[in-house]
Write a protein that holds these residues in place. Sequence first.
Motif, PDB file in Angstrom:
ATOM      1  N   LYS A  41       0.846  -1.184   0.000  1.00  0.00           N
ATOM      2  CA  LYS A  41       0.000   0.000   0.000  1.00  0.00           C
ATOM      3  C   LYS A  41       0.886   1.240   0.000  1.00  0.00           C
ATOM      4  CE  LYS A  41      -4.051  -1.977   0.651  1.00  0.00           C
ATOM      5  NZ  LYS A  41      -5.143  -1.867  -0.233  1.00  0.00           N
ATOM      6  N   VAL A  42       0.450   2.247  -0.700  1.00  0.00           N
ATOM      7  CA  VAL A  42       1.149   3.524  -0.719  1.00  0.00           C
ATOM      8  C   VAL A  42       0.822   4.248   0.581  1.00  0.00           C
ATOM      9  CG1 VAL A  42       1.240   5.752  -1.905  1.00  0.00           C
ATOM     10  CG2 VAL A  42       1.136   3.642  -3.221  1.00  0.00           C
ATOM     11  N   ARG A  43       1.844   4.861   1.171  1.00  0.00           N
ATOM     12  CA  ARG A  43       1.634   5.583   2.428  1.00  0.00           C
ATOM     13  C   ARG A  43       0.861   6.873   2.200  1.00  0.00           C
ATOM     14  NH1 ARG A  43       7.516   4.354   3.969  1.00  0.00           N
ATOM     15  NH2 ARG A  43       7.247   2.453   5.196  1.00  0.00           N
ATOM     16  N   LYS A  44       0.184   7.317   3.224  1.00  0.00           N
ATOM     17  CA  LYS A  44      -0.489   8.617   3.204  1.00  0.00           C
ATOM     18  C   LYS A  44       0.583   9.688   3.339  1.00  0.00           C
ATOM     19  CE  LYS A  44      -4.131  11.370   3.900  1.00  0.00           C
ATOM     20  NZ  LYS A  44      -4.137  12.327   2.837  1.00  0.00           N
ATOM     21  N   ILE A  95       6.982   7.075  -0.067  1.00  0.00           N
ATOM     22  CA  ILE A  95       5.808   6.477  -0.702  1.00  0.00           C
ATOM     23  C   ILE A  95       5.530   5.083  -0.142  1.00  0.00           C
ATOM     24  CG2 ILE A  95       4.900   5.607  -2.904  1.00  0.00           C
ATOM     25  CD1 ILE A  95       6.261   8.004  -4.241  1.00  0.00           C
ATOM     26  N   GLY A  96       6.584   4.333   0.159  1.00  0.00           N
ATOM     27  CA  GLY A  96       6.407   2.998   0.727  1.00  0.00           C
ATOM     28  C   GLY A  96       6.222   1.908  -0.310  1.00  0.00           C
ATOM     29  N   ALA A  97       6.419   2.217  -1.575  1.00  0.00           N
ATOM     30  CA  ALA A  97       6.262   1.232  -2.648  1.00  0.00           C
ATOM     31  C   ALA A  97       7.053   1.727  -3.854  1.00  0.00           C
ATOM     32  CB  ALA A  97       4.789   1.047  -3.000  1.00  0.00           C
ATOM     33  N   GLY A  98       7.149   0.881  -4.877  1.00  0.00           N
ATOM     34  CA  GLY A  98       7.869   1.243  -6.089  1.00  0.00           C
ATOM     35  C   GLY A  98       9.208   0.535  -6.143  1.00  0.00           C
ATOM     36  N   ARG A  99       9.974   0.845  -7.186  1.00  0.00           N
ATOM     37  CA  ARG A  99      11.288   0.210  -7.344  1.00  0.00           C
ATOM     38  C   ARG A  99      12.276   1.209  -7.931  1.00  0.00           C
ATOM     39  NH1 ARG A  99       8.033  -1.237 -11.267  1.00  0.00           N
ATOM     40  NH2 ARG A  99       8.718  -1.162 -13.418  1.00  0.00           N
ATOM     41  N   ARG A 121      -2.161   0.585  -9.875  1.00  0.00           N
ATOM     42  CA  ARG A 121      -2.995   1.139  -8.795  1.00  0.00           C
ATOM     43  C   ARG A 121      -2.176   1.924  -7.779  1.00  0.00           C
ATOM     44  NH1 ARG A 121      -8.558  -0.726  -9.506  1.00  0.00           N
ATOM     45  NH2 ARG A 121      -8.374  -1.618 -11.562  1.00  0.00           N
ATOM     46  N   GLN A 122      -0.934   1.501  -7.546  1.00  0.00           N
ATOM     47  CA  GLN A 122      -0.087   2.242  -6.615  1.00  0.00           C
ATOM     48  C   GLN A 122       0.229   3.634  -7.185  1.00  0.00           C
ATOM     49  OE1 GLN A 122       3.059  -0.624  -6.415  1.00  0.00           O
ATOM     50  NE2 GLN A 122       2.355  -1.416  -4.447  1.00  0.00           N
ATOM     51  N   ALA A 123       0.534   3.691  -8.473  1.00  0.00           N
ATOM     52  CA  ALA A 123       0.802   4.982  -9.118  1.00  0.00           C
ATOM     53  C   ALA A 123      -0.445   5.864  -9.085  1.00  0.00           C
ATOM     54  CB  ALA A 123       1.266   4.771 -10.556  1.00  0.00           C
ATOM     55  N   LEU A 124      -1.598   5.247  -9.248  1.00  0.00           N
ATOM     56  CA  LEU A 124      -2.859   5.983  -9.192  1.00  0.00           C
ATOM     57  C   LEU A 124      -3.046   6.619  -7.817  1.00  0.00           C
ATOM     58  CD1 LEU A 124      -5.240   6.383 -11.182  1.00  0.00           C
ATOM     59  CD2 LEU A 124      -6.358   4.503 -10.017  1.00  0.00           C
ATOM     60  N   GLY A 128      -3.193  10.640  -6.931  1.00  0.00           N
ATOM     61  CA  GLY A 128      -4.305  11.220  -6.187  1.00  0.00           C
ATOM     62  C   GLY A 128      -3.838  12.151  -5.080  1.00  0.00           C
ATOM     63  N   GLN A 129      -2.678  11.833  -4.506  1.00  0.00           N
ATOM     64  CA  GLN A 129      -2.159  12.650  -3.411  1.00  0.00           C
ATOM     65  C   GLN A 129      -1.340  13.852  -3.886  1.00  0.00           C
ATOM     66  OE1 GLN A 129      -0.788  10.482   0.185  1.00  0.00           O
ATOM     67  NE2 GLN A 129      -1.089   8.633  -1.051  1.00  0.00           N
ATOM     68  N   VAL A 130      -0.653  13.732  -5.027  1.00  0.00           N
ATOM     69  CA  VAL A 130       0.213  14.836  -5.474  1.00  0.00           C
ATOM     70  C   VAL A 130      -0.452  15.760  -6.495  1.00  0.00           C
ATOM     71  CG1 VAL A 130       2.314  13.512  -5.023  1.00  0.00           C
ATOM     72  CG2 VAL A 130       1.380  13.568  -7.334  1.00  0.00           C
ATOM     73  N   ARG A 131      -1.569  15.349  -7.097  1.00  0.00           N
ATOM     74  CA  ARG A 131      -2.190  16.131  -8.163  1.00  0.00           C
ATOM     75  C   ARG A 131      -2.468  17.586  -7.804  1.00  0.00           C
ATOM     76  NH1 ARG A 131      -6.059  18.641  -9.734  1.00  0.00           N
ATOM     77  NH2 ARG A 131      -7.477  18.034  -8.097  1.00  0.00           N
ATOM     78  N   PRO A 132      -2.925  17.913  -6.597  1.00  0.00           N
ATOM     79  CA  PRO A 132      -3.185  19.329  -6.311  1.00  0.00           C
ATOM     80  C   PRO A 132      -1.936  20.217  -6.392  1.00  0.00           C
ATOM     81  CG  PRO A 132      -4.182  17.931  -4.631  1.00  0.00           C
ATOM     82  CD  PRO A 132      -3.346  17.040  -5.495  1.00  0.00           C
TER      83      PRO A 132
END
Length: 189
Positions: A41-44, A95-99, A121-124, A128-132
């Motif tokens: 899961k991606v971290r908040k 982020i807690g995920a990725g490579r 889905r992780q990138a999504l 969602g968190q960085v878009r603003p």
Amino acid sequence: MWIHCPATSTSKKPLTGNGQGFCFLKWMKIHFAPDMAKYRKVRKLTPEQAAYLAGLIDSEGTIALTRKHRGEHRQLMVSISSTEQPLLKYVKKVIGAGRITNKCTYQANHTPSITYAISNRQALDVLGQVRPYLKTYKAKRARLILRSYIRLTPRNGKYTQALLKERDVFINKFLRLNPRQQSLIKPLA
């Protein structure tokens, strides 16, 4: 006494001596599930972390729909390239995920480069968190992805003809959002 086991070719199996039924599915889950890859899961992100990552994506990053293999459907990928490994390790930690992967250098005078990448889905979730905080054409790409990607990408990979046509329109619209045709996003007043 007999019990039904859905994982075997015969519909009934004898109970073991301890009164417990033996089921192949249950045995597999107990013995092999711990070794299976876990979906991370991606971290908040805090607002500061999200803004910092948005700056990295705007400057050194990419929001893309890529194919991993010829003939496959395109998948969402967010990546950041750099020559600074500690920076990308920080991104992965936050982020807690990725490579993180090394890129090839073809000239002796080129500095070795590395890339952080996260997909699907992780990138999504990251978008969602960085878009603003995104300010370039990538903000429009992120908005389009967040609006349509889930609806146009079934998890089982089975597309109807109508969905494939709609997805092609979506991909073409996405690919037209590029740096040559976009200006900076205007700040809110």
